[in-house]
Design an enzyme around this catalytic site. Structure first.
Site, PDB file in Angstrom:
ATOM      1  CE  LYS A 177      10.637  21.801  30.722  1.00 58.09           C
ATOM      2  NZ  LYS A 177      11.221  20.454  30.830  1.00 58.09           N
TER       3      LYS A 177
ATOM      4  CG  ASP B 100      11.600  18.845  27.749  1.00 56.92           C
ATOM      5  OD1 ASP B 100      12.215  18.580  26.693  1.00 56.92           O
ATOM      6  OD2 ASP B 100      12.162  19.232  28.791  1.00 56.92           O
TER       7      ASP B 100
ATOM      8  CE  LYS C 277      15.791  19.157  27.015  1.00 54.99           C
ATOM      9  NZ  LYS C 277      14.902  18.774  28.149  1.00 54.99           N
TER      10      LYS C 277
ATOM     11  CB  ILE D  62      15.928   9.120  11.115  1.00 54.73           C
ATOM     12  CG1 ILE D  62      14.934   8.040  11.574  1.00 54.73           C
ATOM     13  CG2 ILE D  62      17.364   8.661  11.276  1.00 54.73           C
ATOM     14  CD1 ILE D  62      14.874   6.827  10.651  1.00 54.73           C
ATOM     15  N   PRO D  63      14.020  11.554  10.466  1.00 51.68           N
ATOM     16  CG  PRO D  63      14.250  12.813   8.514  1.00 51.68           C
ATOM     17  CD  PRO D  63      14.961  11.805   9.360  1.00 51.68           C
TER      18      PRO D  63
ATOM     19  CB  SER E 224      20.048  26.166  31.023  1.00 50.34           C
ATOM     20  OG  SER E 224      19.555  24.938  31.540  1.00 50.34           O
TER      21      SER E 224
ATOM     22  N   GLY F 126      19.728  31.237  37.086  1.00 50.94           N
ATOM     23  CA  GLY F 126      19.295  32.306  36.172  1.00 50.94           C
ATOM     24  C   GLY F 126      18.204  33.171  36.792  1.00 50.94           C
TER      25      GLY F 126
ATOM     26  CB  SER G 125      14.010  40.573  35.849  1.00 53.46           C
ATOM     27  OG  SER G 125      14.438  40.125  37.066  1.00 53.46           O
TER      28      SER G 125
ATOM     29  NE  ARG H 133      16.127  21.748  39.901  1.00 51.34           N
ATOM     30  CZ  ARG H 133      17.408  21.668  39.587  1.00 51.34           C
ATOM     31  NH1 ARG H 133      18.231  21.001  40.385  1.00 51.34           N
ATOM     32  NH2 ARG H 133      17.874  22.232  38.490  1.00 51.34           N
TER      33      ARG H 133
HETATM   34  O1  O7E Z   1      16.129  23.719  36.942  1.00 50.93           O
HETATM   35  P1  O7E Z   1      14.661  23.629  37.080  1.00 50.93           P
HETATM   36  O2  O7E Z   1      14.221  22.721  38.180  1.00 50.93           O
HETATM   37  O3  O7E Z   1      13.979  24.974  37.126  1.00 50.93           O
HETATM   38  O4  O7E Z   1      14.089  22.890  35.769  1.00 50.93           O
HETATM   39  C1  O7E Z   1      14.407  23.298  34.484  1.00 50.93           C
HETATM   40  C2  O7E Z   1      13.638  22.473  33.493  1.00 50.93           C
HETATM   41  O5  O7E Z   1      14.005  22.882  32.178  1.00 50.93           O
HETATM   42  C3  O7E Z   1      13.901  20.984  33.551  1.00 50.93           C
HETATM   43  O6  O7E Z   1      12.716  20.324  33.145  1.00 50.93           O
HETATM   44  C4  O7E Z   1      14.985  20.755  32.514  1.00 50.93           C
HETATM   45  O7  O7E Z   1      14.931  19.462  31.963  1.00 50.93           O
HETATM   46  C5  O7E Z   1      14.602  21.793  31.472  1.00 50.93           C
HETATM   47  N1  O7E Z   1      15.707  22.329  30.648  1.00 50.93           N
HETATM   48  C6  O7E Z   1      16.806  22.895  31.234  1.00 50.93           C
HETATM   49  O8  O7E Z   1      16.911  23.006  32.448  1.00 50.93           O
HETATM   50  N2  O7E Z   1      17.809  23.368  30.425  1.00 50.93           N
HETATM   51  C7  O7E Z   1      17.755  23.342  29.088  1.00 50.93           C
HETATM   52  O9  O7E Z   1      18.662  23.811  28.431  1.00 50.93           O
HETATM   53  C8  O7E Z   1      16.618  22.799  28.489  1.00 50.93           C
HETATM   54  C9  O7E Z   1      15.583  22.356  29.275  1.00 50.93           C
HETATM   55  C10 O7E Z   1      14.365  22.049  28.646  1.00 50.93           C
HETATM   56  O10 O7E Z   1      13.309  21.968  29.194  1.00 50.93           O
HETATM   57  O11 O7E Z   1      14.372  21.982  27.327  1.00 50.93           O
HETATM   58  C11 O7E Z   1      13.218  22.190  26.696  1.00 50.93           C
HETATM   59  C12 O7E Z   1      12.524  23.489  27.111  1.00 50.93           C
END
Ligand code: O7E
Length: 221
Positions: A34, A60, A62, A66-67, A117, A177, A180, A194
């Site tokens: 990614k 990524d 995000k 708009i469409p 997350s 997180g 598993s 990371r």
């Molecule tokens: O915390 P890390 O270093 O393991 O990185 C996590 C990666 O996932 C980082 O690129 C961040 O931008 C992305 N991410 C999240 O951490 N949380 C989310 O909710 C969404 C993303 C993301 O990548 O969204 C698209 C998959």
């Protein structure tokens, strides 16, 4: 994207030589890489074609517009060689449809962010997460993004989208997180940044996570 190791590298480094070195090291241990704004803004969109020989590339960005603008963005990213684009779902059905339709034409994938997350996702996003998941399923997106930091939400989102769509889950390692737990909750792929790219041995770290995933799948079957 082939479901083999069930691990996706989040390559948030800024230097293109470092990005290539890490990608080479983890190739074979990851099902996709990614790339997002940090790497692309630092080294240009052409980094995608340099990395695609190591693994399929998920862009990524995000995408949240708009469409018409969404379609223009996705066209550029697919033209650059990406296999998939991550888009936001909160912009609504028409914005998402523009991305999904284009991906269908190009035989590419769209993953839709439901709930993020980090802790701040609870402020506003979580409330919309389930509705976004349903919209992604209705539009036949390839999959959704759901938080490995909240396996119970992954379970709920899996129930909403069924088995047709994939779930990819960031938040393993640095954000607390567990790979598993996420897999057991119904995630298809965990996304790790990371803990891999900051490791002195990214290949060894990736192999360790893949072993953990394979063990939990074996133990539960
Ligand atoms: O915390 P890390 O270093 O393991 O990185 C996590 C990666 O996932 C980082 O690129 C961040 O931008 C992305 N991410 C999240 O951490 N949380 C989310 O909710 C969404 C993303 C993301 O990548 O969204 C698209 C998959």
């Amino acid at each position: 994207m082939e479901k083999n190791t069930r691990l996706i590298l989040a390559l948030d480094v800024l230097d293109s030589d470092e990005a290539i070195r890490i990608s080479k090291a983890v190739a074979g241990h990851v099902d996709a890489i990614k790339v997002g704004y940090p790497l692309v803004l630092a080294s240009g969109l052409q980094i995608i074609e340099k990395l695609v020989k190591y693994a399929p590339i998920i862009a990524d960005f995000k995408v949240a517009d708009i469409p018409n603008t969404n379609r223009l963005i996705c066209e550029q990213v697919f033209d650059a060689g990406a296999d998939a684009v991550i888009v936001q779902g909160f912009t609504g059905h028409d914005s998402l449809e523009a991305c999904v339709e284009l991906a269908r034409e190009r035989k590419k994938d769209i993953f839709v962010v439901t709930e993020m997350s980090h802790p701040g996702a609870l402020d506003l996003m979580q409330e919309a997460g389930k509705a976004i998941a349903k919209m992604a399923a209705d539009q036949c997106a390839s999959g959704v993004v759901a938080p490995a930091t909240r396996p119970e939400r992954v379970k709920q989102i899996r129930r909403i989208i069924g088995e047709e769509l994939a779930i990819i889950s960031p938040g393993v390692g640095a954000q607390g997180g567990s790979a598993s737990d996420a897999i057991m909750a119904g995630t298809d792929w965990v996304i790790v940044g990371r803990s891999l790219y900051q490791s002195a041995d990214p290949a060894g770290a990736a192999a360790g996570i893949v072993r953990e995933i394979k063990k939990v799948i074996k133990d539960s079957s």
